[in-house]
Motif scaffolding. Structure first.
Motif, PDB file in Angstrom:
ATOM      1  N   THR A  38      99.135  57.952  67.349  1.00 53.21           N
ATOM      2  CA  THR A  38      99.936  58.863  66.886  1.00 53.21           C
ATOM      3  C   THR A  38      99.952  58.720  65.404  1.00 53.21           C
ATOM      4  N   ALA A  39     100.632  57.585  65.103  1.00 53.73           N
ATOM      5  CA  ALA A  39     100.838  57.240  63.639  1.00 53.73           C
ATOM      6  C   ALA A  39      99.530  57.171  62.740  1.00 53.73           C
ATOM      7  N   LEU A  40      98.228  57.109  63.518  1.00 50.70           N
ATOM      8  CA  LEU A  40      96.952  57.064  62.714  1.00 50.70           C
ATOM      9  C   LEU A  40      96.624  58.410  62.454  1.00 50.70           C
ATOM     10  N   LEU A  41      97.165  59.445  63.535  1.00 48.21           N
ATOM     11  CA  LEU A  41      96.768  60.766  63.237  1.00 48.21           C
ATOM     12  C   LEU A  41      97.514  61.385  62.208  1.00 48.21           C
ATOM     13  N   ALA A  42      98.718  61.026  62.223  1.00 51.25           N
ATOM     14  CA  ALA A  42      99.675  61.467  61.207  1.00 51.25           C
ATOM     15  C   ALA A  42      99.065  60.781  59.544  1.00 51.25           C
ATOM     16  N   ALA A  43      98.588  59.835  59.736  1.00 55.48           N
ATOM     17  CA  ALA A  43      97.868  59.085  58.274  1.00 55.48           C
ATOM     18  C   ALA A  43      96.702  60.092  57.921  1.00 55.48           C
ATOM     19  N   GLU A  44      95.928  60.558  59.082  1.00 55.42           N
ATOM     20  CA  GLU A  44      94.906  61.259  58.880  1.00 55.42           C
ATOM     21  C   GLU A  44      95.134  62.659  58.183  1.00 55.42           C
ATOM     22  N   THR A  45      96.293  63.277  58.695  1.00 52.03           N
ATOM     23  CA  THR A  45      96.938  64.414  58.428  1.00 52.03           C
ATOM     24  C   THR A  45      97.199  64.297  57.005  1.00 52.03           C
ATOM     25  N   ARG A  46      97.996  63.213  56.562  1.00 50.84           N
ATOM     26  CA  ARG A  46      98.326  63.228  55.196  1.00 50.84           C
ATOM     27  C   ARG A  46      97.104  62.872  54.222  1.00 50.84           C
ATOM     28  N   LEU A  47      96.273  62.160  54.737  1.00 55.03           N
ATOM     29  CA  LEU A  47      95.060  62.191  53.875  1.00 55.03           C
ATOM     30  C   LEU A  47      94.400  63.201  53.905  1.00 55.03           C
ATOM     31  N   GLY A  48      94.198  64.310  54.751  1.00 55.20           N
ATOM     32  CA  GLY A  48      93.563  65.709  54.639  1.00 55.20           C
ATOM     33  C   GLY A  48      94.381  66.410  53.683  1.00 55.20           C
ATOM     34  N   SER A  49      95.749  66.158  53.601  1.00 57.31           N
ATOM     35  CA  SER A  49      96.601  66.965  52.638  1.00 57.31           C
ATOM     36  C   SER A  49      96.116  66.620  51.087  1.00 57.31           C
ATOM     37  N   GLN A  50      95.932  65.096  50.802  1.00 57.76           N
ATOM     38  CA  GLN A  50      95.478  64.708  49.635  1.00 57.76           C
ATOM     39  C   GLN A  50      94.002  65.181  49.342  1.00 57.76           C
ATOM     40  N   GLN A  51      93.420  65.146  50.214  1.00 62.95           N
ATOM     41  CA  GLN A  51      91.948  65.767  49.908  1.00 62.95           C
ATOM     42  C   GLN A  51      92.114  67.146  49.449  1.00 62.95           C
ATOM     43  N   ALA A  52      92.824  67.966  49.993  1.00 66.69           N
ATOM     44  CA  ALA A  52      93.049  69.490  49.570  1.00 66.69           C
ATOM     45  C   ALA A  52      93.793  69.552  48.144  1.00 66.69           C
ATOM     46  N   THR A  53      94.623  68.730  47.697  1.00 69.89           N
ATOM     47  CA  THR A  53      95.352  68.474  46.486  1.00 69.89           C
ATOM     48  C   THR A  53      94.181  68.161  45.651  1.00 69.89           C
ATOM     49  N   LEU A  54      93.251  67.144  45.725  1.00 65.35           N
ATOM     50  CA  LEU A  54      92.257  66.603  45.020  1.00 65.35           C
ATOM     51  C   LEU A  54      91.385  67.762  44.620  1.00 65.35           C
ATOM     52  N   ASP A  55      90.805  68.294  45.712  1.00 67.36           N
ATOM     53  CA  ASP A  55      90.022  69.382  45.690  1.00 67.36           C
ATOM     54  C   ASP A  55      90.372  70.444  44.874  1.00 67.36           C
ATOM     55  N   GLU A  56      91.467  70.827  44.868  1.00 66.37           N
ATOM     56  CA  GLU A  56      92.151  72.035  44.048  1.00 66.37           C
ATOM     57  C   GLU A  56      92.207  71.662  42.589  1.00 66.37           C
ATOM     58  N   THR A  57      92.549  70.294  42.455  1.00 63.49           N
ATOM     59  CA  THR A  57      92.849  69.720  41.189  1.00 63.49           C
ATOM     60  C   THR A  57      91.469  69.667  40.576  1.00 63.49           C
ATOM     61  N   ILE A  58      90.324  69.376  41.046  1.00 56.76           N
ATOM     62  CA  ILE A  58      89.073  69.153  40.559  1.00 56.76           C
ATOM     63  C   ILE A  58      88.653  70.542  40.178  1.00 56.76           C
ATOM     64  N   GLU A  59      89.019  71.537  41.100  1.00 53.69           N
ATOM     65  CA  GLU A  59      88.245  72.809  40.608  1.00 53.69           C
ATOM     66  C   GLU A  59      89.186  73.417  39.380  1.00 53.69           C
ATOM     67  N   THR A  60      90.436  73.130  39.353  1.00 57.90           N
ATOM     68  CA  THR A  60      91.152  73.665  38.035  1.00 57.90           C
ATOM     69  C   THR A  60      90.646  72.856  36.738  1.00 57.90           C
ATOM     70  N   GLN A  61      90.302  71.537  37.064  1.00 59.48           N
ATOM     71  CA  GLN A  61      89.804  70.695  35.871  1.00 59.48           C
ATOM     72  C   GLN A  61      88.438  71.442  35.430  1.00 59.48           C
ATOM     73  N   GLU A  62      87.563  71.571  36.399  1.00 53.06           N
ATOM     74  CA  GLU A  62      86.329  72.021  36.070  1.00 53.06           C
ATOM     75  C   GLU A  62      86.383  73.279  35.318  1.00 53.06           C
ATOM     76  N   THR A  63      87.356  74.319  35.623  1.00 56.08           N
ATOM     77  CA  THR A  63      87.420  75.460  35.000  1.00 56.08           C
ATOM     78  C   THR A  63      88.194  75.375  33.669  1.00 56.08           C
ATOM     79  N   ARG A  64      88.994  74.565  33.628  1.00 58.11           N
ATOM     80  CA  ARG A  64      89.563  74.015  32.262  1.00 58.11           C
ATOM     81  C   ARG A  64      88.609  73.409  31.157  1.00 58.11           C
ATOM     82  N   SER A  65      87.497  72.545  31.917  1.00 53.46           N
ATOM     83  CA  SER A  65      86.515  72.068  31.059  1.00 53.46           C
ATOM     84  C   SER A  65      85.629  73.324  30.512  1.00 53.46           C
TER      85      SER A  65
END
Length: 352
Positions: free
Chosen positions: A276-303
């Motif tokens: 159960t805890a490992l699944l929660a860690a995967e969920t947090r990791l998925g949220s981090q991936q989404a944040t990172l993807d949005e950040t990269i998209e914003t930075q590429e647009t800014r670039s």
């Protein structure tokens, strides 16, 4: 004397003309460079007071592109980490699915539990020791260290393997509830690092402590992404604990019903909590991936926007540059013709 004095204007004219030719040549060289590159040859001279803006924009572009490069590498690491955690949870859940029906009392599948747990341990330890781009995934800040010691690898300091140490914690067959209680106390002390003897850290886990922080990364000027999963976390400890209990004391060999239920309840509980805890860690990791993807998209647009702004300052009008080059070529050719004419004149020509 008057003849020599009268020749001075002609001499000065010749020298001035030579300087004009040199200046036209330099201008034409810059114009040719601008036509070929599409950029101003002497940027800061051409921009004047806007030079500071160009420098600032270029620095901002470099920082932005640096973040994009680093974040794309981090995205690759997080994606790989997510795949490994999913696989690790799958290994644990295979044993958990086999164990749950045997939790309170043995069924016809109880004899396969020990071998399943042994196989899971053999798969899980190398899985959590994987690396990405030369850095281990789950050792916290110690990215140059495999987080888990292989079960049959001896500790150089003691000569003991983790398998030997874990087997000693159970210390014989579990015939009674008292045997189970003693073994559980030893197992808990080991995996919680609270026992008098060897603990999880140093025996099985070799990475940095989870509470010391991990490999978090700054993904833009103000945001830092927290470090990922560590094999020092409770999720990993519980899964390994449950597997060690089932592999170390064959449930099929525990004859006393109370002792059997007590041991299996603790083992299944540890596996369930860990999964159960490992699944929660995967969920947090998925949220981090989404944040990172949005950040990269914003930075590429800014670039892209920064490149456009810089281009507006740096680039020349191709038509204007080509026209200027043609005009300079014409003027320089005319100057050469005049210079050639002057060079053919004798010294007496200056003696008017």
């Amino acid at each position: 004397m008057s003849a020599i004095s009268g020749s001075l204007p002609s001499l000065f004219t010749n020298l001035t003309h030579r300087r004009q030719i040199s200046d036209l040549g330099a201008q034409m060289e810059r114009a040719a460079q601008e036509v070929s590159t599409g950029e101003k040859a002497d940027l800061y001279r051409a921009l004047g007071h806007k030079s500071a803006e160009a420098i600032e924009l270029q620095a901002l572009l470099q920082r932005t592109e640096g973040f994009v490069t680093g974040n794309k590498a981090l995205a690759g690491r997080l994606g790989y980490e997510a795949d490994v955690l999913k696989s690790a949870r799958g290994v644990a859940e295979e044993v958990l699915a086999l164990s749950v029906p045997n939790r309170d009392q043995p069924t016809e599948t109880v004899r396969s539990l020990k071998s399943a747990a042994d196989a899971a341990l053999s798969r899980l330890v190398p899985m959590l020791n994987q690396s990405f781009a030369g850095a281990t995934l789950f050792a916290g800040a110690a990215t140059d260290t495999a987080p888990l010691r292989e079960l049959d690898a001896a500790d150089p300091a003691t000569g003991q393997t983790p398998r030997d140490t874990l087997a000693a914690l159970i210390d014989g067959p579990l015939r009674t509830q008292a045997d189970v209680d003693a073994a559980l106390q030893a197992i808990d002390g080991f995996f919680n690092d609270t026992g008098a003897g060897p603990g999880y850290r140093g025996t099985l886990y070799l990475g940095a402590r989870a509470e010391d922080g991990g490999t978090g990364a700054r993904i833009d000027e103000t945001t830092r992404l927290a470090s990922g999963f560590s094999a020092d976390a409770p999720a990993a400890r519980d899964i390994l604990k449950g597997l060690v209990m089932i592999a170390g004391a064959d449930p099929a060999a525990i004859e006393d019903p109370e002792a059997y239920a007590g041991w299996m309840d603790a083992a299944v509980g540890a596996l369930s909590r860990g999964s159960t805890a490992l699944l929660a860690a995967e969920t947090r990791l998925g949220s981090q991936q989404a944040t990172l993807d949005e950040t990269i998209e914003t930075q590429e647009t800014r670039s892209d926007l920064l490149k456009q702004q810089i281009g507006t300052l740096r680039n020349v009008d191709p038509f204007e540059a080509a026209t200027r080059l043609t005009d300079l070529q014409t003027r320089l050719q005319a100057s050469y013709q005049v210079s050639a004419m002057l060079s053919r004149m004798s010294f007496l020509s200056y003696m008017d």
